[in-house]
Design an enzyme around this catalytic site. Structure first.
Site, PDB file in Angstrom:
ATOM      1  CG  ASP A  63      -1.873  -6.685  -2.510  1.00  0.00           C
ATOM      2  OD1 ASP A  63      -2.725  -5.782  -2.505  1.00  0.00           O
ATOM      3  OD2 ASP A  63      -1.730  -7.494  -1.564  1.00  0.00           O
ATOM      4  CB  SER A  64       2.515  -7.943   0.828  1.00  0.00           C
ATOM      5  OG  SER A  64       1.459  -7.926   1.745  1.00  0.00           O
ATOM      6  CB  SER A  65      -2.238 -10.809  -0.742  1.00  0.00           C
ATOM      7  OG  SER A  65      -2.468 -10.023  -1.887  1.00  0.00           O
ATOM      8  CB  THR A 118       0.474  -4.255   6.279  1.00  0.00           C
ATOM      9  OG1 THR A 118      -0.776  -4.111   5.601  1.00  0.00           O
ATOM     10  CG2 THR A 118       1.147  -2.916   6.414  1.00  0.00           C
ATOM     11  CG  ASP A 119      -2.700  -7.642   3.109  1.00  0.00           C
ATOM     12  OD1 ASP A 119      -3.087  -6.961   4.084  1.00  0.00           O
ATOM     13  OD2 ASP A 119      -3.227  -7.579   1.982  1.00  0.00           O
ATOM     14  CB  THR A 121      -0.912  -0.007   1.258  1.00  0.00           C
ATOM     15  OG1 THR A 121      -1.782  -1.126   1.150  1.00  0.00           O
ATOM     16  CG2 THR A 121      -1.733   1.253   1.376  1.00  0.00           C
TER      17      THR A 121
HETATM   18  N1  ASN Z   1      -1.432  -2.181   3.856  1.00  0.00           N
HETATM   19  C1  ASN Z   1      -1.028  -2.987   2.886  1.00  0.00           C
HETATM   20  O1  ASN Z   1       0.100  -2.914   2.494  1.00  0.00           O
HETATM   21  C2  ASN Z   1      -1.994  -4.008   2.357  1.00  0.00           C
HETATM   22  C3  ASN Z   1      -1.724  -4.462   0.951  1.00  0.00           C
HETATM   23  N2  ASN Z   1      -2.805  -5.283   0.455  1.00  0.00           N
HETATM   24  C4  ASN Z   1      -0.458  -5.317   0.868  1.00  0.00           C
HETATM   25  O2  ASN Z   1      -0.223  -6.096   1.752  1.00  0.00           O
HETATM   26  O3  ASN Z   1       0.261  -5.237  -0.095  1.00  0.00           O
END
Ligand code: ASN
Length: 533
Positions: free
Chosen positions: A100-102, A132-133, A27
């Site tokens: 996207d870290s997912s 953050t994911d 993000t």
């Molecule tokens: N806050 C984030 O970074 C969430 C985002 N979907 C990620 O993990 O890439």
């Protein structure tokens, strides 16, 4: 504690430290698109160069860096001098494509770890920008991949994009840069919301709050306090071997799985996962201190035993974010008997990535499969609070490593850790260990007042434990004889139910009383598993 040290003055020149930022996505660098938020490249120019806190407008010298095995010249920026009288000069390497870290996987971790390894001699520290994911998974994975690390690797991200009006991105990124460029904290860390955590102890605790990460079983390594940073140096790991920094460039995530136990779960469900072709390891997220339903006639236990016999490593971690797993209760005890490894206070993220790391070592011929279970219960990178012997083997004497002696005094991982250690010692009948744990008036007093998630105090545990001398010691140290656990039982009632005359007499002598209905209930005896061990 290393606190705020210097005030920046006039036109003085200050030294520079060098930090490499590895941008994976997340993000922090996202912009809206028709299909939702997506990461956008060119972060250094679009997000950092225009901001005075990241750019003091000095000459943008080129930094030598290594990318994909080739020497390159990186554009750099420099921060104004920090309160530690240093500029941080930094350049960035960006993932292509950004993620996207997912969607991070073992490949992404390999990319980060090899970039750090290749540039290790060129920079003082590393910052990894990441979503953050899956940030806690990546922080855990990298901690295992990096052995004998001597420089800081700080992972960070944000809950809102740096391009948003209200965002945590600037604070998180600036704090990470300053930490990586100022302090030699030789660990894979996660910096978020003014707090530096040991990466492999973290878990994402909030989907939206800026205060998104928790480290339930380990105190933070540092906190930003106003304009200074307090580092808790007593917690920071130091190299204890004479060995150069090494990277294991691969984790075997393809042969592990993770299952969360729930009331009513069918042993067949677990069996079918355990029979996935080539599965090598399973993380079992159990209730409380490590319990799972045994299944009809112990069918779950049999399923697990058979998997362990087929060479699959099954690791027990708790669904509770805080505390330890232990074979204290019969269901956990049975899992232990079936060959399950107790993961102590590992997070699921750390357990999963650690097992993947050990399987990679096995594949590389650096570890035998028999050693995997043993290594799972050892403390490799500060990821767990270790008991020297396997939690399941009930050694007679509590034998802790020096690092854990601090936890033992309630200083390292807080009173919960010390209380869990006390629980083990009481359960094992380790009188010397209990004495050691209760040393120090204040700590001893605190521990005797604490209770586990079932409301059991140390005295409750001692009332069903193997050693009457421990019960006596706790009473003499002032343990409350009237404390009731969640099931509303006193230590005396438990001792009566277990039919233990000596323990009952002692507790009555210390003032323990039974309600009328308790006296009646106490006449039917419960399982004497504890006595028969
Ligand atoms: N806050 C984030 O970074 C969430 C985002 N979907 C990620 O993990 O890439």
């Amino acid at each position: 504690m290393g606190g705020f040290t210097a005030v920046v003055k006039g036109n003085e020149t200050y030294p520079e430290s060098r930090v490499l930022i590895i941008i994976t996505g997340g993000t922090i660098c996202m912009q809206p698109s028709e299909g939702g938020l997506v990461p956008v490249d060119g972060f250094l120019e679009s997000a950092m160069a225009p901001r005075p806190s990241f750019n003091d407008k000095s000459e943008r010298v080129k930094l030598t860096a290594i990318k994909d095995g080739e020497k390159i010249l990186l554009d750099s920026l420099r921060t104004p001098p920090s309160s530690y009288s240093k500029h941080i000069r930094y350049g960035a390497l960006e993932f292509n494509p950004l993620l996207d870290s997912s969607s991070i996987s073992s490949d992404g971790w390999t990319q980060i770890a090899t970039a750090v390894k290749a540039n290790y001699h060129l920079f003082d520290g590393f910052v990894v920008l990441h979503g953050t994911d899956s940030l806690s998974y990546s922080a855990s994975a990298l901690s295992f991949m990096m052995q004998d690390l001597g420089k800081p690797v700080v992972l960070t991200g944000s809950q809102a994009s740096i391009f948003a009006l209200q965002s945590d991105a600037v604070d998180n990124l600036l704090g990470s840069l300053i930490i990586a460029g100022t302090f030699v904290i030789p660990e894979v860390c996660l910096f978020f919301h003014h707090t530096l955590f040991r990466g492999n102890r973290t878990t994402k605790a909030s989907a939206s709050s800026f205060d998104a990460f928790a480290s339930p079983n380990c105190e933070p390594l540092a906190r930003v306090t106003g304009i200074g940073i307090d580092v808790n140096w007593s917690l920071v790991r130091r190299p204890t071997t004479i060995a150069p920094f090494e990277v294991t460039p691969y984790l075997d995530t393809a042969h592990v799985a993770c299952v969360r136990i729930f009331p009513g779960i069918k042993p067949e469900m677990i069996d079918s996962i355990l029979r996935v072709p080539d599965l090598r390891g399973l993380i079992l997220e159990t209730f409380g201190m490590g319990n799972a339903p045994a299944g009809v006639d112990g069918s779950l236990t049999r399923t697990i035993r058979s998997a362990v016999e087929r060479g699959i490593t099954v690791v027990n971690v708790s669904q509770c974010t805080n505390g330890f797993v232990s074979p204290l209760y019969a269901p956990g005890y049975q899992l232990g008997q079936a060959g399950v490894v107790f993961g102590h206070d590992l997070t699921s993220e750390a357990a999963l990535t650690k097992l993947s790391y050990l399987l990679a070592l096995e594949k590389g011929g650096k570890l035998t499969s028999a050693e995997i279970s043993h290594q799972m219960s050892l403390n490799l990178r500060g990821e767990l609070t270790e008991f020297k012997s396997s939690a399941f083997s009930h050694p007679p004497i509590l034998d802790l490593e020096a690092e854990n002696a601090a936890a033992l005094l309630g200083r390292l991982s807080g009173p919960e850790a010390a209380f869990a250690l006390l629980g083990y010692a009481v359960e094992r009948g380790d009188l010397a260990g209990v004495k050691e744990l209760l040393e120090g008036d204040e700590i001893g007093h605190q521990l005797l007042k604490r209770a586990d998630y079932a409301g059991n105090t140390a005295l409750h545990l001692a009332a069903v434990g193997p050693e009457v001398e421990i019960l006596k010691l706790l009473l003499l140290r002032g343990a409350g004889v009237h404390a009731r656990n969640r099931a509303n039982n006193t230590p005396l009632f438990l001792a009566v139910k277990m039919g233990r005359t000596e323990f009952v007499d002692l507790l009555k002598g210390a003032g323990g009383l039974l309600w009328e209905q308790e006296q009646e209930a106490g006449t039917e005896k419960v399982s004497k598993r504890k006595l028969e061990e």
